[in-house]
Design an enzyme around this catalytic site. Structure first.
Site, PDB file in Angstrom:
ATOM      1  N   GLU A 203       0.842  -1.213   0.000  1.00 38.28           N
ATOM      2  CA  GLU A 203       0.000   0.000   0.000  1.00 38.28           C
ATOM      3  C   GLU A 203       0.877   1.263   0.000  1.00 38.28           C
ATOM      4  OE1 GLU A 203      -3.161  -0.225  -0.546  1.00 38.28           O
ATOM      5  OE2 GLU A 203      -4.068  -1.899   0.563  1.00 38.28           O
ATOM      6  N   GLU A 248     -15.741   9.097  -1.901  1.00 39.48           N
ATOM      7  CA  GLU A 248     -15.329   8.468  -3.163  1.00 39.48           C
ATOM      8  C   GLU A 248     -16.283   8.763  -4.313  1.00 39.48           C
ATOM      9  OE1 GLU A 248     -13.485   4.509  -2.844  1.00 39.48           O
ATOM     10  OE2 GLU A 248     -14.289   4.091  -4.837  1.00 39.48           O
ATOM     11  N   ARG A 252     -10.903   9.744  -4.905  1.00 39.41           N
ATOM     12  CA  ARG A 252     -10.586   8.670  -3.947  1.00 39.41           C
ATOM     13  C   ARG A 252     -10.510   7.318  -4.655  1.00 39.41           C
ATOM     14  NH1 ARG A 252     -12.531   7.610   2.302  1.00 39.41           N
ATOM     15  NH2 ARG A 252     -11.372   5.661   2.522  1.00 39.41           N
ATOM     16  N   ASN A 256      -7.828   2.861  -5.325  1.00 40.58           N
ATOM     17  CA  ASN A 256      -8.137   1.460  -5.641  1.00 40.58           C
ATOM     18  C   ASN A 256      -7.201   0.881  -6.701  1.00 40.58           C
ATOM     19  OD1 ASN A 256     -10.354   1.286  -3.858  1.00 40.58           O
ATOM     20  ND2 ASN A 256     -11.603   2.410  -5.335  1.00 40.58           N
ATOM     21  N   HIS A 259      -6.739  -2.830  -6.979  1.00 41.02           N
ATOM     22  CA  HIS A 259      -7.734  -3.482  -6.123  1.00 41.02           C
ATOM     23  C   HIS A 259      -8.758  -4.304  -6.902  1.00 41.02           C
ATOM     24  CE1 HIS A 259      -5.874  -1.226  -2.986  1.00 41.02           C
ATOM     25  NE2 HIS A 259      -6.758  -1.573  -2.087  1.00 41.02           N
ATOM     26  N   HIS A 275      -4.477  -9.477   1.569  1.00 39.38           N
ATOM     27  CA  HIS A 275      -4.895  -8.257   0.871  1.00 39.38           C
ATOM     28  C   HIS A 275      -3.710  -7.566   0.177  1.00 39.38           C
ATOM     29  CE1 HIS A 275      -7.285  -4.753  -0.089  1.00 39.38           C
ATOM     30  NE2 HIS A 275      -6.399  -3.980   0.503  1.00 39.38           N
TER      31      HIS A 275
END
Ligand code: NAD
Ligand code: GLY
Length: 371
Positions: A203, A248, A252, A256, A259, A275
């Site tokens: 991340e 979002e 935002r 992702n 993702h 994750h």
């Protein structure tokens, strides 16, 4: 008292002593929300108990799991007023409404009410689930995020998204619940398993590629040290985004990156991919897709993959079928009207959303990032 009015006095009424404890913190602030993010070794002892007392709480539910609870939960509870510990099983497979139900039951049994403060102590799974409990228990009680994994410190504890997974897909039921504070005790990272630390790096690297070339450069040259400074930089990226688009409706969504592919890999593998690992492989897939579409220099593919590999992260998946992954993507919240939406990058700091991607393109990319 208004429905759902916060049970605690506002931050400006904090004692001078607590204001000092929070010195140097980052504030995440929008039109209707503001909360401090404290990044400090020892903050679970040196900051959190005094902060809770200064806010006038007399009862605290500390929600943790079977791994983090014994490490940090019991000592935290001993320092807090009227506190009790709720311990749930560890693992993404327990981030469910069934687990949430058991937490509500324990809250009732302990006599929790609308003035009870919920503290989520653990990784992103606990943060998301405890936050969902705080958003819904008696229509909402105050919440503090106390993240103990790198991934939760970099990303999950910030920005107010809370929720649970459903059999149909990840994070499909949830709410926005801003915490009163995010207390990141970086000393807790000493007990975090190496593989989980690497997941947090996924991340941080994502934040670098999305928005911070300096952070990215540092991570490549020096790795995650010094961790408090690296965390600060990575948190500032998320602060910048959620302050402008908390719900979002726009930028935002860039967070992702990786993702859509990553969630599908996690879900289709029954969460045997973590994750952060899903996000890492997902970022590799996203940049392959960007290159196929001529949106980025082909050199960016190697750049992303090498950065992830050097941080100990996977960029290929195994034992999953591309067709099944495509199916798993169908429940992704980022899709609109049946159209696949992917966050890609054109270059460092230049994210873009594409929504006209075909099944054939996705399958081709999934073949490229298959082991
Ligand atoms: P996790 O919560 O499962 O934690 C990883 C593992 O590390 C767990 O076994 C946990 O018990 C253990 N652990 C945590 N802190 C520890 C410590 N200090 N010492 C020893 N062990 C420790 O996983 P995660 O990677 O922290 O978070 C992933 C979750 O976060 C996913 O469910 C993901 O969907 C969610 N998430 C949410 C957001 C958001 O904005 N809400 C953003 C990113 C991720
Ligand atoms: N991790 C994605 C978000 O917070 O929006």
């Amino acid at each position: 008292m208004e429905e759902n009015a916060p049970a605690a006095p506002p931050t400006e009424q904090l004692s001078e002593e607590v204001a000092k404890l929070l010195a140097g913190h980052i504030t995440i602030q929008g039109a209707e929300f503001a909360y401090p993010v404290v990044i400090q070794p020892g903050a679970l002892t040196n900051v959190l108990p005094d902060f809770v007392r200064a806010r006038g709480f007399k009862r605290c539910a500390v929600i943790s799991n079977t791994t983090v609870g014994p490490l940090y939960g019991e000592s935290l509870v001993a320092q807090l007023p009227g506190a009790f510990l709720i311990t749930v099983p560890d693992g993404e497979q327990h981030k469910t409404l069934d687990t949430v139900r058991t937490i509500y039951d324990q809250m009732f049994a302990a006599g929790a009410d609308r003035a009870t403060l919920v503290i989520g102590l653990g990784g992103g799974v606990i943060g998301d689930m405890a936050g969902f409990v705080a958003a819904t228990f008696m229509r909402g009680v105050a919440y503090i995020q106390a993240p103990t994994s790198l991934l939760a410190m970099v990303d999950a504890s910030l920005g107010g998204k809370v929720g649970v997974d459903m059999p149909q897909g990840k994070n499909l039921v949830g709410a926005f619940k801003d915490p009163l504070a995010v207390i990141e005790d970086t000393a807790t990272l000493k007990t975090l398993p190496e593989v989980e630390f690497q997941c947090g790096m996924a991340e941080a690297i994502k934040h670098g590629f999305l928005a911070d070339a300096t952070l990215l450069d540092h991570l490549r040259k020096h790795g995650p040290e010094p961790i408090d400074d690296v965390l600060r930089q990575a948190v500032l990226v998320k602060k910048h985004v959620v302050e402008q688009d908390r719900l979002e409706s726009g930028m935002r969504a860039y967070l992702n990156l990786g993702h859509t592919f990553g969630h599908a890999i996690e879900q289709a593998s029954g969460y045997s991919y973590k994750h952060g690992q899903g996000v890492a492989i997902g970022m590799a897939a996203a940049v392959h897709l960007a290159a196929r579409r001529g949106l980025c220099d082909p050199g960016l593919v190697e750049d992303v993959e090498v950065t992830l590999i050097e941080a100990g992260l996977p960029v290929r998946y195994a034992d999953l079928n591309p067709g099944d992954l495509w199916e798993a993507m169908g429940t992704d919240k980022k899709w609109r009207d049946g159209q696949a939406r992917f966050v890609l990058i054109k270059a460092v700091g230049e994210p873009v959303i594409v929504s006209d991607v075909t099944r054939d393109e996705v399958i081709a990319v999934l073949e490229e990032v298959r082991e």
